[in-house]
Scaffold this active site. Structure first.
Site, PDB file in Angstrom:
ATOM      1  N   GLU A 115      -1.530  -9.417   3.144  1.00  0.00           N
ATOM      2  CA  GLU A 115      -1.896  -9.755   4.249  1.00  0.00           C
ATOM      3  C   GLU A 115      -2.874  -9.917   5.270  1.00  0.00           C
ATOM      4  O   GLU A 115      -3.083 -10.968   5.867  1.00  0.00           O
ATOM      5  CB  GLU A 115      -0.960  -9.548   5.937  1.00  0.00           C
ATOM      6  CG  GLU A 115      -1.832  -7.259   6.073  1.00  0.00           C
ATOM      7  CD  GLU A 115      -1.832  -6.204   4.566  1.00  0.00           C
ATOM      8  OE1 GLU A 115      -0.767  -6.704   3.650  1.00  0.00           O
ATOM      9  OE2 GLU A 115      -1.552  -5.490   5.643  1.00  0.00           O
ATOM     10  N   HIS A 133      -3.534  -5.038  -0.101  1.00  0.00           N
ATOM     11  CA  HIS A 133      -3.289  -5.294   1.257  1.00  0.00           C
ATOM     12  C   HIS A 133      -3.497  -7.296   1.089  1.00  0.00           C
ATOM     13  O   HIS A 133      -4.106  -8.114   1.779  1.00  0.00           O
ATOM     14  CB  HIS A 133      -3.430  -4.703   2.592  1.00  0.00           C
ATOM     15  CG  HIS A 133      -3.651  -3.562   3.063  1.00  0.00           C
ATOM     16  ND1 HIS A 133      -2.810  -3.096   4.080  1.00  0.00           N
ATOM     17  CD2 HIS A 133      -4.368  -2.397   2.434  1.00  0.00           C
ATOM     18  CE1 HIS A 133      -2.385  -2.058   4.329  1.00  0.00           C
ATOM     19  NE2 HIS A 133      -3.358  -1.697   2.828  1.00  0.00           N
ATOM     20  N   CYS A 179       0.702  -1.272   0.106  1.00  0.00           N
ATOM     21  CA  CYS A 179       0.505  -0.034  -0.152  1.00  0.00           C
ATOM     22  C   CYS A 179       0.842   1.322  -0.056  1.00  0.00           C
ATOM     23  O   CYS A 179       1.339   1.160  -0.622  1.00  0.00           O
ATOM     24  CB  CYS A 179      -1.291   0.295   1.279  1.00  0.00           C
ATOM     25  SG  CYS A 179      -2.334   1.184   0.893  1.00  0.00           S
TER      26      CYS A 179
END
Ligand code: GLN
Length: 533
Positions: free
Chosen positions: A509, A507, A382
């Site tokens: 993750e 993102h 990001c």
């Protein structure tokens, strides 16, 4: 017919209610039940989106674009489910909705009160969640500690709710700290007894007590808690601090946790299937050697600020058979290339995570430059992707004034505000949630995902400025992923003699799970491992 589990906490906060709720979800899922989880947060913010990560930790984003509490990340990872807008409710959200109804005259002139209007709102939220997700078991975690003023309406709402759906369909689990007094060398159960008394005073009788302690407590204390708190002996479960949170489901299973839950809820005693989970645990245990990844961030004071990234790195470490050590670097501490080299030349990977505002930006740009020039694997997430674009524009493409409109009044804005973000109010208005991305062949993206079309979760207001696309590409930047609907550049790479160098606007993750580690993190840790060799 749905069964309901409510998880409350006693004595102190932060004793792992979330991990208990998530572990129970996992265990019940492995018994073949369909699980849904929700978290009630007593604070008055409408959602955690506007809170400082240094104070509240990471903001977790769901596929349907809601900014939620980081505990939802634990649920998703542990249970391997994708949650949604029904999975997180704050006092702020409840009051917001009640007051909007009041302004619209929906209460027909009545005096608006905590009971019934606020509690009704909470109960209707639970019902909506069940209607939308139709689980066999809904697990609700109530944040905070019993006795907090802020959580009282939630406790009252679940008390009423349990009577409405029938107590036989509900289970109350109370997680309490059992402190160790080193002076007298003993564990004490009194705080647990007091906390249960408080809960009973609010009309809720816990069915199961999780006694949380640092090490195992004596059987006599279990008996004592059972007697004083009026629960069955096998319903007092001692949970201790484990080396890895993913060991928790097995540990609790061995203590009979899911067995008593199933029994007390009158659920069919289905067989539990540990196959996938145990396969993953084996990988955790079989790691050897290590790599060091530097996280160059601005919210490093609180580790929870980047919890999903830490987890995703760990998942990828297990997949690669190595431990991942994290070197935390406050980007503000990097003031020169010398600083960056001092900090980064001994690591095998540099990760620049998401972030907001101009503080610490130049340090991140320098870190990115040092990583690129020294061929240290770089992973920008990001803001970290935007940093990579700015660094590349300045130092490779020669656009000296390159910047993001977020950080400067004037300059060449290679990163600019998205058109639909102009004049946006704060709070839940960013580009949020899952968006498609089409992958360009022969890129790190393709090699990692082994697919040409993906969907990932976003949370940002600024984007790659397509006015600069040609010049940056001419200078060697690779645009490797694009949102097909709006032609937004989602990922960039740099072909630097096979270096792993990638920035992604989304993102990744948030979608990494221990049982299915995220491909970009796996490739990043693999690159780190190769560098170490
Ligand atoms: N501040 C940047 C933006 O809003 C990056 C956001 C982030 O890293 N989550 O676009």
């Amino acid at each position: 017919m749905t069964k309901y589990v409510f998880v409350t906490g006693g004595v102190v906060s932060g004793i792992g209610k979330g991990i208990i709720a998530a572990s129970l979800g996992r265990l019940l899922k492995m018994r073949g039940f369909k699980i849904q989880v929700e978290k009630f947060d007593p604070y008055l913010n409408v959602d955690p989106g506007t809170m400082n990560p240094n104070e509240h930790g990471e903001v977790f984003v769901t596929d349907d674009g809601v900014e939620t509490d980081l505990d939802l990340g634990h649920y998703e990872r542990m249970i391997d489910i994708s949650l949604n807008k029904f999975s997180n409710l704050t006092s702020g959200k409840v009051l917001w909705s009640v007051l909007n109804k009041e302004r619209n005259g929906e209460f027909l002139g009545k005096t608006v009160q905590i009971i019934p209007h606020v509690t009704n709102e909470i109960k209707s939220f639970i019902r909506q969640n069940v209607e939308n997700t139709k689980p066999d078991v809904l697990i609700t975690e109530i944040g905070g500690t019993i006795g907090d003023i802020e959580s009282q309406s939630f406790i009252e709402a679940i008390r009423q709710f349990s009577l409405e759906v029938g107590l036989e369909n509900c289970l109350f689990i109370h997680v309490c700290l059992v402190p160790f007094i080193s002076g007298s060398d003993e564990y004490k159960t009194k705080p647990t007894q007091h906390s249960v008394k408080e809960l009973q005073g609010m009309g809720i009788r816990p069915d199961i007590i999780i006694a949380r302690s640092d090490t195992a407590i004596d059987e006599s204390l279990i008996k004592k808690i059972a007697m004083f708190c009026n629960v069955k002996e096998d319903c007092v479960i001692n949970d201790i601090t484990l080396d890895d949170l993913y060991f928790c489901p097995n540990f609790l299973h061995d203590k009979g946790f899911d067995e008593v839950v199933v029994r007390e809820l009158n659920l069919p005693a289905t067989k539990i299937d540990f196959a996938d989970w145990d396969k993953m645990l084996k990988k955790i245990k079989n790691r050897s050697g290590n790599v060091t990844i530097a996280i160059v961030g601005k919210y490093c004071k609180l580790r929870d600020s980047y919890i999903s990234i830490v987890e995703a790195l760990n998942h990828a470490g297990c997949e690669n058979g190595v431990f991942v050590n994290i070197k935390w670097i406050e980007s503000e501490d990097i003031k020169s290339e010398e600083d960056a080299k001092d900090q980064l030349l001994d690591v095998q990977g540099v990760l620049v995570p998401g972030g907001f505002g101009s503080r610490g930006i130049e340090g991140k740009i320098i870190a990115c430059k040092v990583a690129r020039e020294n061929k240290i694997p770089y992973f920008g997430i990001c803001l970290g992707m935007q940093i990579a674009v700015i660094e590349f524009a300045r130092n490779v493409a020669g656009i000296k004034e390159a910047n993001s409109r977020e950080f400067a009044q004037k300059g060449d804005f290679v990163i600019d505000l998205m058109p639909d973000q102009v004049n946006q109010q704060k709070g839940g208005t960013m580009r949020l949630g899952a968006y498609d991305c089409e992958i360009v062949p022969n890129t790190i993206m393709e090699k990692s995902y082994k697919s040409m079309k993906i969907s990932e979760r976003h949370r940002h207001r600024y984007e790659f400025n397509n006015d600069y696309r040609d010049i940056l590409v001419k200078n060697g930047l690779i645009v490797s992923g694009v949102n097909p609907q709006k032609n937004i550049v989602e990922t960039v790479e740099f072909n630097n003699h096979g270096q792993y160098f990638i920035g992604v606007q989304f993102h990744p993750e948030f979608k990494s799970r221990p049982t299915s580690p995220h491909p970009l993190f796996v490739a990043f840790v693999n690159a780190a491992k190769e560098l170490k060799k």
